[in-house]
Write an enzyme that holds these catalytic residues in place. Structure first.
Site, PDB file in Angstrom:
ATOM      1  N   GLY A  14       1.016  -1.222  -0.082  1.00 44.79           N
ATOM      2  CA  GLY A  14       0.042   0.143  -0.106  1.00 44.79           C
ATOM      3  C   GLY A  14       1.020   1.445   0.103  1.00 44.79           C
ATOM      4  O   GLY A  14       1.727   1.221   0.521  1.00 44.79           O
ATOM      5  N   ARG A  75       1.106  -5.104  -5.016  1.00 44.33           N
ATOM      6  CA  ARG A  75       1.315  -6.374  -4.218  1.00 44.33           C
ATOM      7  C   ARG A  75       1.495  -7.392  -5.121  1.00 44.33           C
ATOM      8  O   ARG A  75       0.478  -7.827  -5.801  1.00 44.33           O
ATOM      9  CB  ARG A  75      -0.146  -6.602  -3.372  1.00 44.33           C
ATOM     10  CG  ARG A  75      -0.338  -5.226  -2.391  1.00 44.33           C
ATOM     11  CD  ARG A  75      -1.398  -5.681  -1.591  1.00 44.33           C
ATOM     12  NE  ARG A  75      -2.145  -4.409  -0.974  1.00 44.33           N
ATOM     13  CZ  ARG A  75      -1.535  -3.675   0.189  1.00 44.33           C
ATOM     14  NH1 ARG A  75      -0.492  -4.176   0.747  1.00 44.33           N
ATOM     15  NH2 ARG A  75      -2.347  -2.672   0.772  1.00 44.33           N
ATOM     16  N   ASP A 106       5.373  -4.596   5.993  1.00 45.99           N
ATOM     17  CA  ASP A 106       5.884  -5.683   6.548  1.00 45.99           C
ATOM     18  C   ASP A 106       6.224  -6.893   5.269  1.00 45.99           C
ATOM     19  O   ASP A 106       7.236  -7.676   5.248  1.00 45.99           O
ATOM     20  CB  ASP A 106       5.355  -6.420   7.785  1.00 45.99           C
ATOM     21  CG  ASP A 106       3.985  -6.244   7.850  1.00 45.99           C
ATOM     22  OD1 ASP A 106       3.475  -6.282   6.606  1.00 45.99           O
ATOM     23  OD2 ASP A 106       3.347  -6.740   8.641  1.00 45.99           O
ATOM     24  N   THR A 129       4.247   2.633   5.643  1.00 48.51           N
ATOM     25  CA  THR A 129       2.990   2.229   5.654  1.00 48.51           C
ATOM     26  C   THR A 129       2.367   3.269   6.647  1.00 48.51           C
ATOM     27  O   THR A 129       2.681   3.736   7.671  1.00 48.51           O
ATOM     28  CB  THR A 129       2.769   0.804   6.079  1.00 48.51           C
ATOM     29  OG1 THR A 129       1.373   0.395   6.580  1.00 48.51           O
ATOM     30  CG2 THR A 129       3.659   0.127   7.134  1.00 48.51           C
ATOM     31  N   ASP A 131      -0.027   2.148   8.346  1.00 46.93           N
ATOM     32  CA  ASP A 131      -0.472   1.396   9.634  1.00 46.93           C
ATOM     33  C   ASP A 131       0.458   1.502  10.615  1.00 46.93           C
ATOM     34  O   ASP A 131      -0.017   1.290  11.842  1.00 46.93           O
ATOM     35  CB  ASP A 131      -0.644  -0.349   9.091  1.00 46.93           C
ATOM     36  CG  ASP A 131      -1.805  -0.401   8.064  1.00 46.93           C
ATOM     37  OD1 ASP A 131      -2.367   0.806   7.900  1.00 46.93           O
ATOM     38  OD2 ASP A 131      -1.709  -1.485   7.557  1.00 46.93           O
ATOM     39  N   ASP A 133       2.856  -0.433  11.804  1.00 49.78           N
ATOM     40  CA  ASP A 133       2.584  -1.954  12.139  1.00 49.78           C
ATOM     41  C   ASP A 133       4.050  -2.870  12.131  1.00 49.78           C
ATOM     42  O   ASP A 133       4.044  -3.795  12.215  1.00 49.78           O
ATOM     43  CB  ASP A 133       1.628  -2.502  11.825  1.00 49.78           C
ATOM     44  CG  ASP A 133       1.291  -2.750  10.313  1.00 49.78           C
ATOM     45  OD1 ASP A 133       2.203  -2.128   9.753  1.00 49.78           O
ATOM     46  OD2 ASP A 133       0.560  -3.555   9.720  1.00 49.78           O
ATOM     47  N   ARG A 175      -5.769  -3.108   8.592  1.00 47.73           N
ATOM     48  CA  ARG A 175      -6.353  -4.421   8.497  1.00 47.73           C
ATOM     49  C   ARG A 175      -6.040  -5.308   9.547  1.00 47.73           C
ATOM     50  O   ARG A 175      -6.892  -6.068  10.193  1.00 47.73           O
ATOM     51  CB  ARG A 175      -5.555  -5.043   6.977  1.00 47.73           C
ATOM     52  CG  ARG A 175      -6.394  -6.133   6.595  1.00 47.73           C
ATOM     53  CD  ARG A 175      -5.793  -7.047   5.354  1.00 47.73           C
ATOM     54  NE  ARG A 175      -4.815  -6.367   4.773  1.00 47.73           N
ATOM     55  CZ  ARG A 175      -4.657  -5.882   3.381  1.00 47.73           C
ATOM     56  NH1 ARG A 175      -5.680  -6.215   2.574  1.00 47.73           N
ATOM     57  NH2 ARG A 175      -3.526  -5.405   2.804  1.00 47.73           N
TER      58      ARG A 175
HETATM   59  O1  F6P Z   1      -1.153  -1.626   4.335  1.00 47.68           O
HETATM   60  C1  F6P Z   1      -1.986  -0.448   4.300  1.00 47.68           C
HETATM   61  C2  F6P Z   1      -3.424  -0.339   4.115  1.00 47.68           C
HETATM   62  O2  F6P Z   1      -3.916   0.733   3.779  1.00 47.68           O
HETATM   63  C3  F6P Z   1      -4.351  -1.124   5.054  1.00 47.68           C
HETATM   64  O3  F6P Z   1      -4.335  -0.158   6.119  1.00 47.68           O
HETATM   65  C4  F6P Z   1      -5.501  -1.586   4.474  1.00 47.68           C
HETATM   66  O4  F6P Z   1      -6.203  -2.471   4.976  1.00 47.68           O
HETATM   67  C5  F6P Z   1      -4.655  -1.828   3.116  1.00 47.68           C
HETATM   68  O5  F6P Z   1      -3.636  -1.261   3.082  1.00 47.68           O
HETATM   69  C6  F6P Z   1      -5.586  -1.599   2.002  1.00 47.68           C
HETATM   70  O6  F6P Z   1      -5.040  -2.165   0.849  1.00 47.68           O
HETATM   71  P1  F6P Z   1      -5.583  -1.881  -0.598  1.00 47.68           P
HETATM   72  O7  F6P Z   1      -5.305  -0.440  -1.006  1.00 47.68           O
HETATM   73  O8  F6P Z   1      -4.526  -3.018  -1.639  1.00 47.68           O
HETATM   74  O9  F6P Z   1      -7.344  -2.049  -0.724  1.00 47.68           O
END
Ligand code: F6P
Length: 325
Positions: A14, A75, A106, A129, A131, A133, A175
């Site tokens: 992300g 991803r 991560d 990120t 997050d 995390d 998430r």
């Molecule tokens: O990991 C970053 C993040 O923004 C999370 O907070 C979220 O759950 C996820 O990515 C959403 O991913 P995508 O943009 O692929 O839907």
């Protein structure tokens, strides 16, 4: 003299505000040491597809203040396979790229760990990120901006919630991690915060609201981390409606939190980390992520990062509870 004459850089997972500032810092720090920089588009997917372009000082001009990532992000499932990583390694070799800087979460660090272990490519990670995390670093690039964006949104919601004496459920990203949610909860003065790490029963949230009403509260803001799949706020609202007849309003912040100009804090953090990551590669370090600890930029091994999980601060959880009465 360093044995590195060309480094690759990519952003993966992300996107996060401040990634561009990190790309700029790596590029300019490397060029100042006589090292060429190759931008890899779309993260590990671009590594597999040889989607490369040379970055110059001017290629990274005017991006410091921009959200998103000029290198784009993905991803990539194929990179999770050994065959995918072997392809990536061959492309690095064919393009004479001696070392790699990976910016992301991560999953991105796990990818860099696998590449450095299996193929011997020197890899350094930069945590990016929203997050926050990633184990080993107090702060990830993008978190501060996302926190400010979400807090501003909560302030706006509070205005209308107060005018109408309403209950709102605001869903923020995250998430597997409630770091953003609990931080927004404290910054925005939420009445209740739902996070994956510290589940709260709907009944106790209702009781909390009822107690608030008894002491004169007329509007309430509940925050939830999205959890496994976005839309958790709808389930919560339905559960509350069924038990009480109240009709909570819902506000899902979603990808709004991922965009926008990076805060000054994120720009500075990204610049510091980008410079240190380049320095680390030049000094022959590999298999590490640059991290913020007690306001210093340090190195943490990928092994340590993937083996451990960052815990949401219990202090923040307790503080959010204490101040919500
Ligand atoms: O990991 C970053 C993040 O923004 C999370 O907070 C979220 O759950 C996820 O990515 C959403 O991913 P995508 O943009 O692929 O839907």
């Amino acid at each position: 003299m360093s044995s590195i004459s060309r480094i690759g850089i990519l952003t993966s997972g992300g996107d996060a505000p401040g990634m561009n500032a990190a790309i700029r810092a790596v590029t300019r720090s490397a060029i100042s040491q006589g090292i060429d920089v190759i931008g890899i588009q779309q993260g590990y997917l671009g590594l597999i597809n040889s989607d490369f372009k040379t970055l110059y000082r001017r290629s990274v001009g005017n991006i410091l203040h921009r959200g998103g990532t000029i290198l784009k992000s993905e991803r990539c499932k194929e990179f999770r396979t050994k065959e995918g990583r072997e392809k990536a390694f061959q492309n690095l070799k064919n393009h004479k790229i001696d070392a790699l800087v990976s910016i992301g979460g991560d999953g991105t660090m796990a990818g860099a760990l696998a590449l450095s272990k299996e193929c011997g490519t020197p890899c350094v990670g930069i945590p990016g990120t929203i997050d926050n995390d990633i184990y080993g670093t107090d702060m990830t690039i993008g978190f501060d901006t996302a926190l400010n964006t979400s807090t501003e949104a909560i302030d706006r919601v509070r205005d209308t919630a107060t005018s109408h004496d309403r209950i709102f459920i605001v869903e923020v990203m995250g998430r597997d991690s409630g770091y953003l949610a609990i931080s927004v909860g404290v910054a925005g003065g939420a009445e209740q915060v739902f996070i994956p790490e510290n589940p709260v029963k709907v009944e106790s949230a209702i009781e909390h609201i009822q107690n608030g009403i008894k002491t004169g509260k007329k509007s309430h803001i509940l925050i939830t981390a999205e959890g496994k799949k976005p839309g958790r706020a709808y389930d919560l609202a339905e559960a509350i409606r069924k038990k009480t007849g109240w009709e909570p309003k819902i506000c899902i912040l979603g990808h709004i939190q991922r965009g926008g100009a990076p805060s000054a804090q994120d720009r500075i953090l990204a610049s510091r980390m980008g410079q240190k990551a380049t320095e680390a590669l030049i000094a022959g370090q590999t298999g590490i992520m640059v991290a913020l600890q007690n306001n210093s930029i340090v190195a943490v091994s990928f092994d340590e990062i993937v083996k451990n999980q960052k815990r949401v601060s219990m202090e923040l959880i307790e503080l959010a509870k204490l101040l919500s009465h």
